[in-house]
Design a protein around this motif. Structure first.
Motif, PDB file in Angstrom:
ATOM      1  N   ARG A 142       0.823  -1.216   0.000  1.00 50.31           N
ATOM      2  CA  ARG A 142       0.000   0.000   0.000  1.00 50.31           C
ATOM      3  C   ARG A 142       0.858   1.268   0.000  1.00 50.31           C
ATOM      4  N   SER A 143       2.112   1.163   0.438  1.00 53.45           N
ATOM      5  CA  SER A 143       2.954   2.352   0.613  1.00 53.45           C
ATOM      6  C   SER A 143       3.826   2.633  -0.609  1.00 53.45           C
ATOM      7  N   SER A 144       3.323   2.338  -1.804  1.00 55.03           N
ATOM      8  CA  SER A 144       4.133   2.544  -3.002  1.00 55.03           C
ATOM      9  C   SER A 144       4.446   4.026  -3.223  1.00 55.03           C
ATOM     10  N   ASP A 145       3.501   4.916  -2.924  1.00 51.30           N
ATOM     11  CA  ASP A 145       3.754   6.353  -3.083  1.00 51.30           C
ATOM     12  C   ASP A 145       4.872   6.803  -2.141  1.00 51.30           C
ATOM     13  N   GLN A 146       4.820   6.326  -0.900  1.00 45.90           N
ATOM     14  CA  GLN A 146       5.863   6.697   0.058  1.00 45.90           C
ATOM     15  C   GLN A 146       7.217   6.155  -0.379  1.00 45.90           C
ATOM     16  N   ALA A 147       7.227   4.942  -0.933  1.00 45.20           N
ATOM     17  CA  ALA A 147       8.485   4.350  -1.397  1.00 45.20           C
ATOM     18  C   ALA A 147       9.083   5.181  -2.529  1.00 45.20           C
ATOM     19  N   GLU A 148       8.237   5.657  -3.430  1.00 47.92           N
ATOM     20  CA  GLU A 148       8.734   6.486  -4.539  1.00 47.92           C
ATOM     21  C   GLU A 148       9.313   7.799  -4.029  1.00 47.92           C
ATOM     22  N   ARG A 149       8.682   8.383  -3.018  1.00 52.91           N
ATOM     23  CA  ARG A 149       9.205   9.644  -2.468  1.00 52.91           C
ATOM     24  C   ARG A 149      10.541   9.426  -1.772  1.00 52.91           C
ATOM     25  N   ILE A 150      10.680   8.304  -1.109  1.00 50.84           N
ATOM     26  CA  ILE A 150      11.959   8.001  -0.456  1.00 50.84           C
ATOM     27  C   ILE A 150      13.056   7.848  -1.509  1.00 50.84           C
ATOM     28  N   ALA A 151      12.745   7.134  -2.581  1.00 53.74           N
ATOM     29  CA  ALA A 151      13.732   6.949  -3.650  1.00 53.74           C
ATOM     30  C   ALA A 151      14.112   8.277  -4.282  1.00 53.74           C
ATOM     31  N   ALA A 152      13.146   9.188  -4.391  1.00 51.95           N
ATOM     32  CA  ALA A 152      13.388  10.473  -5.056  1.00 51.95           C
ATOM     33  C   ALA A 152      14.315  11.386  -4.268  1.00 51.95           C
ATOM     34  N   THR A 153      14.584  11.076  -3.000  1.00 54.81           N
ATOM     35  CA  THR A 153      15.505  11.901  -2.218  1.00 54.81           C
ATOM     36  C   THR A 153      16.952  11.737  -2.670  1.00 54.81           C
ATOM     37  N   HIS A 154      17.260  10.579  -3.262  1.00 57.23           N
ATOM     38  CA  HIS A 154      18.630  10.259  -3.670  1.00 57.23           C
ATOM     39  C   HIS A 154      19.611  10.396  -2.499  1.00 57.23           C
ATOM     40  N   ASN A 155      19.115  10.156  -1.307  1.00 59.05           N
ATOM     41  CA  ASN A 155      19.937  10.250  -0.109  1.00 59.05           C
ATOM     42  C   ASN A 155      21.032   9.191  -0.116  1.00 59.05           C
ATOM     43  N   ASP A 156      22.167   9.495   0.490  1.00 55.05           N
ATOM     44  CA  ASP A 156      23.286   8.554   0.527  1.00 55.05           C
ATOM     45  C   ASP A 156      22.901   7.229   1.180  1.00 55.05           C
ATOM     46  N   GLY A 178      21.198   0.101  -3.558  1.00 57.38           N
ATOM     47  CA  GLY A 178      21.950   0.423  -4.762  1.00 57.38           C
ATOM     48  C   GLY A 178      21.530   1.714  -5.422  1.00 57.38           C
ATOM     49  N   HIS A 179      20.954   2.631  -4.625  1.00 54.00           N
ATOM     50  CA  HIS A 179      20.438   3.903  -5.155  1.00 54.00           C
ATOM     51  C   HIS A 179      19.402   3.665  -6.259  1.00 54.00           C
ATOM     52  N   GLY A 180      18.765   2.497  -6.206  1.00 50.43           N
ATOM     53  CA  GLY A 180      17.713   2.180  -7.177  1.00 50.43           C
ATOM     54  C   GLY A 180      16.343   2.341  -6.554  1.00 50.43           C
ATOM     55  N   ALA A 181      15.402   1.565  -7.054  1.00 44.44           N
ATOM     56  CA  ALA A 181      14.025   1.634  -6.560  1.00 44.44           C
ATOM     57  C   ALA A 181      13.959   1.217  -5.094  1.00 44.44           C
ATOM     58  N   VAL A 182      13.072   1.866  -4.342  1.00 42.80           N
ATOM     59  CA  VAL A 182      12.793   1.499  -2.955  1.00 42.80           C
ATOM     60  C   VAL A 182      11.535   0.650  -2.946  1.00 42.80           C
ATOM     61  N   SER A 183      11.609  -0.500  -2.326  1.00 39.52           N
ATOM     62  CA  SER A 183      10.470  -1.406  -2.314  1.00 39.52           C
ATOM     63  C   SER A 183       9.399  -0.927  -1.340  1.00 39.52           C
ATOM     64  N   ALA A 184       8.147  -0.986  -1.793  1.00 37.06           N
ATOM     65  CA  ALA A 184       7.020  -0.688  -0.908  1.00 37.06           C
ATOM     66  C   ALA A 184       6.870  -1.741   0.180  1.00 37.06           C
ATOM     67  N   GLU A 185       7.600  -2.843   0.061  1.00 37.36           N
ATOM     68  CA  GLU A 185       7.570  -3.871   1.098  1.00 37.36           C
ATOM     69  C   GLU A 185       8.419  -3.484   2.312  1.00 37.36           C
ATOM     70  N   TRP A 186       9.293  -2.496   2.181  1.00 37.48           N
ATOM     71  CA  TRP A 186      10.202  -2.164   3.276  1.00 37.48           C
ATOM     72  C   TRP A 186       9.473  -1.453   4.411  1.00 37.48           C
ATOM     73  N   GLY A 187      10.146  -1.384   5.559  1.00 37.37           N
ATOM     74  CA  GLY A 187       9.515  -0.889   6.764  1.00 37.37           C
ATOM     75  C   GLY A 187       9.266   0.604   6.784  1.00 37.37           C
TER      76      GLY A 187
END
Length: 521
Positions: free
Chosen positions: A107-121, A127-136
């Motif tokens: 359900r948290s796919s939108d939040q996962a995309e926003r996290i990935a878009a930060t490009h944070n270290d 791997g600086h790739g996609a963030v899974s919506a399965e993560w915590g």
């Protein structure tokens, strides 16, 4: 039955609670098991009831203790493993405020995309790739944004393993294994990456996490008296910090030193390995600092569909094999394996891509799809069966090549799971990747791994490596065949070229189908 002491390991999986009692040499004494129910209130959602978890765990512990005949006082230590990124919100009286959001919930796919878009270290862990919506972290952020009253009343946002440790001991703590592999905790850089959390307005989420992050096997506390009475155990028995279920499985296979990798098979493949240096690549997850062993780094990768493809072919297309198996009184897989043994390396030019449910590693491509090419009128069901298994092995080798590109060279794959029972399949893995395949005597990897952590917490062994040396025993090893490895190199290269050639067509077709054939062509 050997003399005590004994260790109690808890495996808290998606389907239920499994409890194992082991002696100090890793010999299983008894098991108890109870199933959980899983609810899907909306498409893409998955939830479970923590009260049901607890009732099932109590019943499983009682069942194992009764079967074992071990006195409660002989249980020297307890530890656990659990699903990861299974998120709970707990109030100030330690009651859950909503059902647990399960690891598979997306359900948290939108939040996962926003996290990935930060490009944070900190995103080096994926791997600086996609963030899974399965993560915590995406799930915790979803609770904040979509259930503000729940979030406001939550004193703790925690993972399933944190919840279980708290129920057992009354103490709030986080396992470094959960924190690093699903919440971006990195001890090398000071812990949780506050800049990442702040970038997605999750600083207050971070404040609700258990703040005491402990190594695997560290004692969190003693077993609470009321819990001991409920379970038929001894109050004060040391409870050691536990691991993610797959990582506990790797420990139970003896993966405790750099260069060793666990290949945990089933409907999918999970690969977990240890390195001496931090490595990062879009093709795998990690390397997570101290996630399993202090001073080491852990990498993880996986194939979404492996055993499930083999089962699909057997169930949908192997009617002749099933009929012959029934006549002979054997399993259909036995007949298919016999046919496949008669087929040469490379299946006479038939190549299968194992992306039937997308690609998890190394491409992280949910739109990739399975493919079979090179068919001729001379190909038989034996060819197809062998080509499917070869394609799965090529996929594993693709992941290993990605890791080798970061100077990680697995010296030994230790295997568990259903497919590990197939000599043909395991020999293919060894031959394709030119790596020995080892098997352990105890196939219950996660619950043994938890018992090993219990042994460390009880002070029976000084560290996890020693526990593995004493409790994990090799049953056999399959060596690679050098000539077959050289033959397979050609077919692995063609397998790799297939994805790059077909990727765009796969994506266009999958989008077209997903939209009911109305767009994406």
């Amino acid at each position: 039955m050997a003399e005590g002491p004994y260790l109690l390991g808890i495996d808290f999986g998606t389907g239920g609670a499994r409890v194992g009692i082991f002696d100090t040499e890793g010999t299983p004494v008894a098991f108890g098991e109870q199933e959980f129910s899983l609810k899907h209130p909306r498409p893409g959602w998955a939830e479970q009831d923590p009260d049901e978890w607890w009732d099932c765990l109590v019943a499983a512990v009682k069942g194992a203790m009764k079967e074992s005949g071990v006195p409660a006082g002989e249980i020297a230590g307890i530890s656990m493993d659990a699903t990861s990124s299974t998120v709970l919100a707990m109030d100030d009286k330690d009651r859950h405020l909503r059902p647990a959001i399960m690891w598979m919930d997306v359900r948290s796919s939108d939040q996962a995309e926003r996290i990935a878009a930060t490009h944070n270290d900190a995103l080096k862990y994926n791997g600086h790739g996609a963030v899974s919506a399965e993560w915590g972290l995406p799930k915790a952020l979803w609770i904040k944004e979509n259930e503000p009253e729940v979030f406001k009343n939550a004193r703790h946002i925690c993972d399933c393993g944190d919840w279980l440790i708290h129920r057992l001991t009354g103490e709030w703590a986080a396992s470094i294994n959960f924190a690093s592999s699903k919440y971006y905790y990195d001890r090398d850089t000071g812990g949780y990456p506050e800049s990442l959390y702040d970038a997605v307005d999750a600083g207050d989420v971070l404040e609700k996490f258990p703040q005491n992050v402990l190594d695997l096997g560290a004692v969190v506390g003693g077993l609470r008296r009321e819990v001991a009475e409920e379970m038929g155990l001894k109050a004060g028995t040391p409870v050691a910090e536990g691991a993610v279920d797959a990582y506990a499985g790797a420990l139970g296979l003896g993966v405790v030193e750099p260069g060793k990798m666990a290949l945990i098979t089933g409907s999918s493949h999970v690969m977990i390995g240890q390195t001496s240096e931090p490595i990062h690549d879009p093709g795998f997850w990690g390397a997570y600092t101290d996630a399993m062993i202090p001073g080491q780094y852990t990498v993880e990768a996986g194939q979404a569909s492996t055993g499930s493809i083999v089962a699909w072919f057997k169930n949908q297309f192997a009617g002749d094999a099933a009929a012959e198996a029934e006549r002979r009184g054997v399993d259909t897989y036995d007949v298919l394996t016999e046919w496949a043994r008669e087929v040469p390396v490379g299946s006479d030019g038939l190549i299968v891509l194992d992306y039937f449910q997308g690609n998890r590693s190394p491409y992280t491509d949910p739109l990739a799809r399975g493919m079979m090419w090179g068919l001729t009128l001379s190909h038989t069901p034996g060819h197809v069966f062998r080509a499917i298994i070869e394609g799965i092995c090529y996929g594993t080798e693709n992941i290993l090549r990605t890791m080798r590109g970061q100077d990680f060279e697995p010296r030994l794959n230790v295997v568990s799971g259903g497919p590990a029972k197939s000599d043909l399949w395991m020999q293919m893995h060894a031959d394709v990747s030119n790596v020995p395949i080892a098997f352990t005597k105890v196939s219950e990897g996660p619950v043994l791994g938890s018992a090993m952590l219990a042994a460390v917490g009880a002070g029976i062994y000084p560290d996890i490596q020693t526990a593995a040396e004493k409790m994990v025993h090799t049953a056999g090893t399959i060596e690679p065949d050098g000539e077959r490895h050289e033959e397979y190199r050609f077919y692995v290269d063609r397998y790799l070229e297939s994805y790059s050639q077909m990727r765009d067509l796969m994506h266009k077709t999958e989008r077209h189908v997903a939209h009911g054939g109305k767009e994406g062509a």
